[in-house]
Design an enzyme around this catalytic site. Structure first.
Site, PDB file in Angstrom:
ATOM      1  N   ASP A 525       0.859  -1.182   0.000  1.00  0.00           N
ATOM      2  CA  ASP A 525       0.000   0.000   0.000  1.00  0.00           C
ATOM      3  C   ASP A 525       0.899   1.238   0.000  1.00  0.00           C
ATOM      4  OD1 ASP A 525      -2.233   1.599   0.179  1.00  0.00           O
ATOM      5  OD2 ASP A 525      -2.837   0.942   2.169  1.00  0.00           O
ATOM      6  N   GLU A 528       2.649   5.087  -3.972  1.00  0.00           N
ATOM      7  CA  GLU A 528       2.611   6.057  -5.078  1.00  0.00           C
ATOM      8  C   GLU A 528       3.928   6.836  -5.274  1.00  0.00           C
ATOM      9  OE1 GLU A 528      -1.128   4.773  -3.716  1.00  0.00           O
ATOM     10  OE2 GLU A 528       0.296   5.975  -2.579  1.00  0.00           O
ATOM     11  N   ASP A 606      -9.125   3.817  -1.807  1.00  0.00           N
ATOM     12  CA  ASP A 606      -9.951   4.166  -0.651  1.00  0.00           C
ATOM     13  C   ASP A 606     -11.319   4.695  -1.075  1.00  0.00           C
ATOM     14  OD1 ASP A 606      -7.768   3.389   0.773  1.00  0.00           O
ATOM     15  OD2 ASP A 606      -7.131   5.402   1.332  1.00  0.00           O
TER      16      ASP A 606
END
Length: 936
Positions: A525, A528, A606
């Site tokens: 997770d 980015e 999300d």
């Protein structure tokens, strides 16, 4: 820092970071600020804050180049063109007289021309590169095998104005002065696509910084970007004549068929926000917005009846894409404008002509989907966070108590020791190895989260070793970059460095990852990367990676490289294991780029428990899938918020058909495991999950097709019905493989007083209701059906002319299904024919690839005879028998069936279960040998 940390948490995952520095003033201040933030969220203030993110207007390179005429005119120098022995075209792109008169203090550039290269690859792929020495080129995305597919460009025509080159059954026509390039297929009335039709091509050449002393720095919300290299952006346009619909360039929450971002009334051009590709941690994203989210694939697909094509720009810098239609004349089609901050022009044109051809062409360049482990296609139960080992065991026990199939239980960040990844919170997880082994004995796996930020702690071995080895991202001044994320002060691995990736891949063995077992898999997770106190909640663009490469050049592949290195770590774990062969890695990633399909699945991030987010999950997954990354899904139930029974039920009924099927929830939400919504809801959710499991042999075969050809598993209706214009913008239903049409219920019952779903059944053939076998003739009903719905099910239809495998015995998980026999479902078309294929391997190892250990079987039904033909077999199956054959649409008066195989002939009984459905129970046949069955 406390305020930055709190703001970061509000943009990420709430209160979990409080106490990262327990007892410190910073932690106390953070908690105070954060409490206010969370209070506002719970009061209903919308969480997405647009002002925290850039737009084209606040991105200097986009503002500079968008909707402006190029300052320099570029043309292809005909004297420079030459074909080498491999048929690659080389040349120079010259800088012509500037459109404005040169000024006295003209900018000094490093190069006065661009290098030009063009080559072709078999099956309709054209590649064009333009660059200058010293620019960053994206690594590890193009598959090494691409080179062997190269075919020579053949000069077919030349004059003073243009030159033409053939490749396969296509041709490229290049005009020198205007540098316009048309790509044609043989016998087409219009070009497939045109490069620089609007004369917008612009390339900001590298400035000689030893001479130029200008300050190019810029600031966004107090964050300074030094921009030491000066402007390095580029822009080009690609047009698709005759095309009304374009798709792709994910990730974003918007419609499947992309809307225009530029319009004109003939006098004035009106600009809306272009589509952005820049991987970011976006908190509670909007359900209809062009804003880029966690992943980026700069691949656009264009489609019209009779023609599908695509364009892919291999560039990992920030990018904006405009879409517009210059006129109402259909031949003018759809135009696109692409702007990137840095890198090079490395563009692939895919000429199709079918949707499947474009998928295969893209897969030829970037690779096809890695064949997943079978368990990963089952149901995944996740929450931030299962708080301790007793909680995990309780969830596992309840799944069995309620007969809910599940293959994986997940652990989020709270399972670690203070957000130090690859560690365990000992008070709550004192014996993680036993916990995993207990799950494994029941056939279940566990997934644990490992994020890319590393807590700054001299006692943390991961931090110490990465620092000593010099494997960390640095600031523009050469010092190690320190950003804030879940642990507080953190450093970030430089995955552009091949040595850092190799080192990272050694850390996943149980000997190094203490407390792990070989049934533990990984979730990446925040890759980015997410940096809570950074610009746009990410890393500074002038940070430095391996070789002095700026982060601006590599931003969109950061997550992909981390994902790739983690997957290599799981492969390495198997290579050194004494207990098992290397199995296929399972690593879920939030960030992605072109090539991620070769690594593992992604999810849409999300999302929120709302009907809007339920609806938009369909076009999101479809867009990602047709862009080459088919193993995706949305969090069932929505990550944020508290879904009610109806929304939760409808989400499970849809989620059972996502390629990746996981339920997940935020730490501040109410517990929402499937058994917590009442007995009736539990039954409905269980039925949806069991339906998924019964279809796994079919879904697995669809993944085999994706692995071989690049075709998406979850696909738009137009992918299967490419000439049917009414399907081109359909996004409320989809195909799962080629045989199943899913039309989910996407509206709350209070908004649907009729209690029906408008279903579009494409084509002119037959469709069968999966639940009761009712047959619908698409031609007779004019493709439109008002399907009655209840909370029990959603409309699902089998396509006439298909054959598919199922396993119908309800089980705990895929491991428990391994020895079960098959059910063969034959769905007849109006000509009483059907065909289909099945793929089977061991469901786990890499031997399907390394040793070709798999089986492919072809089924066909024609003239009353069902045939099974094994096309390839190099694997032993635990159970290959077929326990029943179901024929839907069977002609009346069938009384018996005769089976013929190498052992002879045998008559078996036939039972009608409905007016048009027959069942043959316990036929003496299997999927791994040849046989035929004749109905009498």
């Amino acid at each position: 820092r406390a305020a930055a940390m709190a703001a970061g948490m509000a943009a990420g995952r709430g209160s979990s970071m409080v106490g990262a520095r327990t007892g410190s003033l910073a932690a106390v201040l953070a908690a105070v600020v954060l409490a206010g933030c969370i209070g506002m969220q719970r009061a209903g203030v919308h969480a997405f804050k647009a002002e925290e993110f850039k737009t084209c207007e606040t991105s200097s390179f986009c503002k500079r180049l968008r909707n402006t005429n190029p300052e320099e005119r570029l043309s292809l120098d005909p004297e420079s063109l030459r074909l080498d022995s491999a048929g690659t075209l080389h040349g120079k792109v010259k800088i012509m007289q500037p459109l404005q008169e040169a000024k006295e203090n003209a900018t000094v550039y490093v190069h006065d021309a661009l290098d030009f290269e063009m080559r072709a690859y078999g099956s309709g792929i054209l590649r064009m590169k333009m660059s200058e020495a010293g620019r960053f080129e994206v690594p590890l995305v193009i598959v090494p095998e691409l080179q062997k597919h190269q075919i020579p460009l053949m000069r077919t025509m030349v004059n003073k104005d243009e030159e033409r080159f053939g490749f396969g059954d296509s041709e490229v026509r290049i005009k020198f002065a205007s540098f316009e390039m048309e790509v044609w297929r043989s016998h087409d009335r219009l070009p497939v696509m045109t490069f620089n039709r609007n004369n917008l091509f612009h390339f900001e050449r590298q400035i000689d910084t030893s001479v130029e002393t200008q300050d190019w720095s810029e600031t966004f919300r107090s964050h300074k970007d030094t921009c030491k290299k000066g402007p390095n952006a580029m822009l080009f346009d690609v047009s698709f004549p005759g095309v009304d619909h374009v798709y792709g360039i994910p990730e974003r929450a918007t419609s499947l068929s992309l809307g225009v971002t530029r319009t004109s009334d003939g006098k004035e051009t009106f600009l809306e926000e272009p589509y952005r590709l820049y991987n970011l941690d976006v908190f509670e994203y909007l359900h209809e917005h062009p804003f880029g989210l966690y992943g980026s694939i700069p691949f656009l697909t264009a489609h019209r009846a009779g023609s599908t094509s695509g364009v892919f720009w291999l560039n990992s810098a920030e990018m904006y894409v405009d879409i517009w239609k210059p006129s109402q004349h259909k031949d003018d089609g759809t135009h696109s404008q692409w702007i990137s901050e840095s890198g090079i022009v490395d563009v692939f044109f895919f000429v199709g002509p079918s949707p499947a051809d474009v998928s295969e062409q893209y897969a030829t360049v970037t690779g096809a989907t890695r064949m997943p482990q079978l368990f990963s296609l089952g149901y995944h139960q996740c929450r931030w966070n299962y708080k301790d080992e007793a909680d995990v065991r309780g969830v596992d026990s309840k799944l069995d108590e309620h007969s809910i199939p599940c293959d994986v239980v997940w652990l989020d960040i709270e399972h670690t020791d203070g957000k130090r990844y690859m560690t365990w919170d000992k008070p709550h997880f004192p014996d993680p190895k036993v916990m995993q082994e207990d799950l494994a004995r029941k056939g279940r796996k566990m997934v644990a989260i490992i994020d890319p930020h590393i807590k700054k702690d001299e006692k943390y071995s991961l931090y110490k070793e990465a620092t000593q080895l010099g494997y960390l991202v640095k600031k523009h001044d050469g010092k190690v970059f320190d950003g804030w994320c879940w642990p507080g002060s953190s450093v970030y691995l430089d995955m552009l460095n091949p040595e850092a990736r190799k080192w990272w891949a050694t850390l996943f063995t149980p000997q190094k990852y203490q407390g792990s077992t070989e049934s533990l898999y990984v979730w990446n997770d925040m890759n980015e990367p997410s940096v809570f106190n950074g610009p746009e909640v990410t890393m500074h663009k002038d940070n430095l990676h391996h070789g002095g490469v700026e982060h601006r050049d590599v931003h969109n592949i950061n997550g992909y490289l981390y994902h790739l290195a983690t997957a290599e770590g799981l492969i390495h774990r198997g290579e050194v294991s004494a207990n098992m062969h290397s199995d296929r890695p399972f690593v879920l990633s939030r960030a992605f780029f072109a090539g991620s399909q070769r690594v593992g699945p992604i999810w849409t991030g999300d999302n929120t428990a709302s009907w809007d987010q339920l609806r938009v999950s369909v076009p999101m997954c479809l867009s990602i899938g047709i862009s080459g990354l088919t193993f995706s899904g949305a969090d069932v139930g929505g990550f944020f918020g508290n879904p009610d029974e109806e929304l939760m039920t409808r989400w499970y009924q849809l989620g059972a058909f996502y390629p990746f099927f996981r339920a997940h929830a935020h730490i501040d939400t109410k517990r929402r495991e499937p058994w917590l919504f009442g007995e009736e809801a539990t039954r409905r959710i269980r039925n949806a999950i069991q339906l998924r499991y019964s279809l796994l042999p079919y879904i697995y075969s669809a993944f085999a097709e994706a692995s071989e050809r690049g075709t998406p598993v979850m696909r738009p209706l137009w992918f299967e019905f490419p000439d049917e214009e009414k399907t081109f913008a359909k996004q409320d239903s989809f195909m799962l493989g080629s045989a199943i049409l899913v039309s989910p219920v996407l509206e709350q019952s209070t908004q649907n007083p009729r209690g029906t779903v408008d279903v579009y059944l494409p084509g002119d053939g037959l469709w069968y209701d999966l639940h009761d076998g009712t047959v619908y003739d698409a031609k007779k009903i004019r493709n439109s059906l008002a399907a009655k719905v209840s909370l029990e099910t959603i409309p699902i239809y089998l396509r006439g002319g298909s054959v598919l495998l199922r396993k119908m015995r309800p089980r705990r998980n895929t491991a428990a299904m391994e020895g079960d026999p098959y059910t063969l479902v034959v769905v007849l078309d109006r000509d009483l024919g059907a065909r289909g294929e099945a793929y089977v391997d061991d469901g786990q190892s890499l031997q399907y690839e390394s040793d070709k250990m798999f089986m492919k079987t072809h089924f066909s039904y024609e003239n009353g005879e069902l045939r099974c033909k094994v096309q390839y077999k190099n694997v032993d199956l635990p159970n290959s028998s077929i326990e029943r054959i179901v024929v839907m649409g069977a002609p009346q008066k069938i009384t018996q069936a005769k089976v013929s195989d190498a052992q002879g002939h045998q008559t078996v009984n036939v039972v009608y279960t409905a007016s048009n459905i027959i069942v043959i129970g316990k036929p003496p046949v299997a999927i791994d040998r040849d046989w035929s069955l004749t109905l009498h």
